[in-house]
Design an enzyme around this catalytic site. Structure first.
Site, PDB file in Angstrom:
ATOM      1  CE  LYS A 134       2.262   1.690  -3.746  1.00 58.56           C
ATOM      2  NZ  LYS A 134       2.984   2.845  -3.147  1.00 58.56           N
ATOM      3  CB  SER A 170       0.072   4.607  -1.321  1.00 63.40           C
ATOM      4  OG  SER A 170       1.371   4.595  -1.889  1.00 63.40           O
ATOM      5  CB  SER A 185       3.804   5.540  -0.217  1.00 63.83           C
ATOM      6  OG  SER A 185       2.773   6.499  -0.313  1.00 63.83           O
TER       7      SER A 185
END
Lengths: 451, 59
Positions: A77, A150, A174
């Site tokens: 990420k 997320s 997330s």
């Protein structure tokens, strides 16, 4: 040529020299390019990944595998520092640059090839992946829907064979939310178990980092490579197990398809001889208020300086949430911290005599991109509150939790969640491996059937 | 704000500040936060009462 298999299988194929790392990386790069409209990646490290793949191929040819992930492409990420790249956090705020985060160093030591950095909800402060400076992350099955967040791009990258494992972060859900929305496995370990150093924080006392992959075995392999404590290969524990479904608060309002998946999972587990009982977590209804009074000021504290200098670079919604945190009173933060301890004890209490809690990871399936609210069980609710409801308690309490695909509803994946004892992530992974056939409802449920 | 920072007093002060900072779009969020603040304080009260009650219960 795309190799549709999991991370563990790909690692085996490469070690056995049945597949070349160069061929695998090339195929992943082609998949990234072919589905660019999904906005899964912010940075693609094509040249570097191909160079690493050639090196990995040479090494394997002389029998010198570096580790368990030798030659396997993975992504991280874009909150996580990777040497030589910008860390954007999905924002137009000026990026930072840093050396490899310890998690990344460990992946490299295990032989993994970094193929790129995935898109996310800006600064990980949202669950829908549509507030990002790099284009909304789109659901692979319907570009008009959210991939969750997320860690949105990470989940899409796995489903779409753009890599074989991905590293996400989880502050309120997330990792588990996009895993549920996209139909993959996502693990949030026990709090503090994996280092968050070199990762842009959202909330320093709620943040977790963890693996996302196709299967529990794949997630376990990645977890181990990231520095997670696992003694050797995953061994599903034999015998029958006891699971508790926390009904009140968690299961009060579920989309009918999600409720049906929970009931089907319960039947399948009981049919296999496992014990499934109804339980409750005392004061679970405190969760959202406690969470809000911790996450908001912690996030605002980290962003205070940038809010003064680059306020206009944030997405409007993210900026407002950060601004809101600046108004939380210190005494309320302390109240939330006190109640956090109580909630931790209450989850421990609910787990007493059980191997794990079983509940959906998400009360709904993929919501429309940009939706402010969704209808759940006949009532309209803010999408952010709905998406966090079943996951955020375990960030507050630090218990390990794993999201797993559990079939589909209306053509979109549904995710279940197992929550284990604090400090016992390895036991949770082993249990999840044993439960996987009953929870997923059989092969083919990855990505809601697209895998 | 004074010594007794009630959610209502806090909301009034925060709203005035949002206006001063020309952030009127923050006001609905502050209202939501004030409701959460009220709830948090109720939870704390519940927690205190249960802790006291547990301490008084003979073992």
């Amino acid at each position: 040529m795309t190799h549709r298999c999991g991370l563990a299988e790909m690692a085996r194929l490469i070690r056995a020299r049945e597949v070349s790392p160069v061929e695998v990386v090339t195929a992943c790069l082609e998949r990234i390019e072919a589905r660019r409209e999904l906005n899964a990646f912010i940075t693609v490290l094509a040249e570097g990944a191909l160079a690493e793949a050639r090196r990995a191929e040479t090494e394997i040819a002389r029998g010198a595998a570096r580790g368990a992930l030798h030659g396997v492409p993975v992504s991280v990420k874009d909150l996580i520092d990777v040497a030589g790249t910008e860390t954007t956090a999905g924002s137009a705020v000026p990026p930072r640059r840093g050396p490899d985060a310890p998690i990344v160093s460990r992946l490299r030591e295990a032989g993994a090839i970094l193929i790129g950095k995935t898109n996310l909800h800006e600064f990980a402060f949202g669950t829908t992946g549509d507030e990002t400076a790099f284009g909304p992350v789109r659901h692979p099955l319907d570009p008009g829907r959210s991939a969750g967040g997320s860690s949105s791009g990470a989940a899409v990258a796995i489903v779409e064979d753009m890599c074989y494992g991905s590293v996400g972060t989880d502050t309120g859900g997330s990792i588990r939310i996009p895993s549920a929305v996209c139909g993959i496995v996502g693990l949030k370990p026990t709090i503090g178990e994996l280092s968050c150093e070199g990762i842009v924080p959202l909330s320093t006392t709620l943040d977790h980092v963890g693996p996302m992959a196709r299967t529990v075995a794949d997630a376990a392999l990645l977890f181990q490579a990231m520095g997670g404590s696992l003694d050797g290969p995953l061994q599903p524990p034999p015998g029958c197990h006891a699971l508790g479904i926390p009904g009140p608060y968690f299961c009060d309002r579920l989309e009918p398809g999600v409720r049906a998946a929970l009931e089907r999972t319960r039947r399948d587990l009981e049919g296999a001889g496992h014990r499934v009982i109804d339980v409750s977590v005392a004061h679970a209804e405190w969760t959202a208020d406690v969470y809000l009074h911790i996450v908001l000021p912690e996030a605002s504290a980290w962003h205070a300086r940038t809010l003064e200098t680059h306020a206009d670079r944030y997405s409007p919604g993210v900026r407002l949430r950060l601004e809101m945190g600046r108004y939380v009173l210190a005494e309320d933060y302390v109240r939330a911290t006190t109640l956090r301890t109580r909630l931790r004890e209450n989850v421990d209490g609910a787990l007493d005599g059980l191997d794990a809690l079983l509940l959906p990871a998400l009360a709904i399936t993929a919501p429309p991109l940009g939706a402010a609210s969704v209808e759940v069980d006949g009532s309209r609710e803010p999408v952010r509150a709905v998406m966090l409801r079943l996951t955020q308690l375990f960030n507050i309490t630090g218990h390990p939790a794993i999201a797993m695909p559990a079939g589909s509803s209306g053509g979109f994946p549904v995710g279940m969640q197992l929550v284990g004892r604090r400090g016992r992530t390895a036991d949770l992974l082993a249990l999840a491996a044993a439960m996987e056939p009953y929870i997923t409802g059989g092969p083919g449920s990855v990505g809601g059937g697209t895998g | 704000l004074g010594v007794d920072v009630t959610p209502q007093a806090w909301l009034e002060a925060a709203t005035r500040d949002a206006d001063r900072r020309e952030l009127p779009e923050l006001k609905p969020l502050l209202e939501t936060l004030s409701k959460s603040m009220e709830a948090l304080r109720r939870h704390e009260q519940e927690h205190i009462e249960e802790t006291v009650s547990a301490a008084r219960t003979p073992r």
